[in-house]
Design a protein around this motif. Structure first.
Motif, mmCIF file in Angstrom:
data_model
loop_
_atom_site.group_PDB
_atom_site.id
_atom_site.type_symbol
_atom_site.label_atom_id
_atom_site.label_comp_id
_atom_site.label_asym_id
_atom_site.label_seq_id
_atom_site.Cartn_x
_atom_site.Cartn_y
_atom_site.Cartn_z
ATOM 1 N N ASP A 146 38.796 88.661 48.081
ATOM 2 C CA ASP A 146 39.258 87.295 47.842
ATOM 3 C C ASP A 146 40.665 87.292 47.257
ATOM 4 O OD1 ASP A 146 38.242 84.679 48.323
ATOM 5 O OD2 ASP A 146 38.311 84.342 46.156
ATOM 6 N N GLN A 196 39.515 81.106 51.640
ATOM 7 C CA GLN A 196 39.406 81.525 50.252
ATOM 8 C C GLN A 196 38.126 80.954 49.649
ATOM 9 O OE1 GLN A 196 43.281 79.965 49.052
ATOM 10 N NE2 GLN A 196 43.591 81.944 48.070
ATOM 11 N N ARG A 197 37.627 81.637 48.641
ATOM 12 C CA ARG A 197 36.416 81.200 47.970
ATOM 13 C C ARG A 197 36.718 81.074 46.486
ATOM 14 N NH1 ARG A 197 30.883 80.335 49.770
ATOM 15 N NH2 ARG A 197 29.871 79.956 47.809
#
Length: 101
Positions: free
Chosen positions: A10, A60-61
């Motif tokens: 990430d 994206q997280r």
């Protein structure tokens, strides 16, 4: 704790998004412009498709800053629900009190 590899992946996505942000914005502006010719629009779309997949911000997280947990994330505090509760019980979050009635 989340897997270290997932957190690192990430972070890598975050760097790639920042690297290609200007280029993506310029291509998207060309595509969205109503005065753009069809050929220019097609070239811009091809350019957008040639960018790396991870250049898209939607890949994206959001993760907890402490544990890296991706689920149960509170955006306002940047923490997952478990770490948020622990911090609230310790009194680490200013202005936050446990409800009691």
């Amino acid at each position: 704790m989340a897997k270290v590899s997932m957190v690192q992946r990430d972070l890598k996505r975050t760097r790639i998004v920042a690297k290609y942000a200007e280029k993506r914005a310029a291509l998207k502006k060309i595509i969205a412009d109503p005065n753009t010719t069809f050929e220019e629009m097609m070239v811009a779309q091809e350019g957008l498709q040639k960018l790396p997949r991870n250049a898209s911000p939607s890949r994206q997280r959001k993760r907890c800053q402490i544990s890296g947990r991706p689920r149960g994330y509170y955006n306002k505090f940047g923490l997952s629900k478990t770490k948020f509760r622990e911090a609230a019980m310790r009194g680490d979050i200013p202005g936050l009190k446990k409800a009691s009635w």
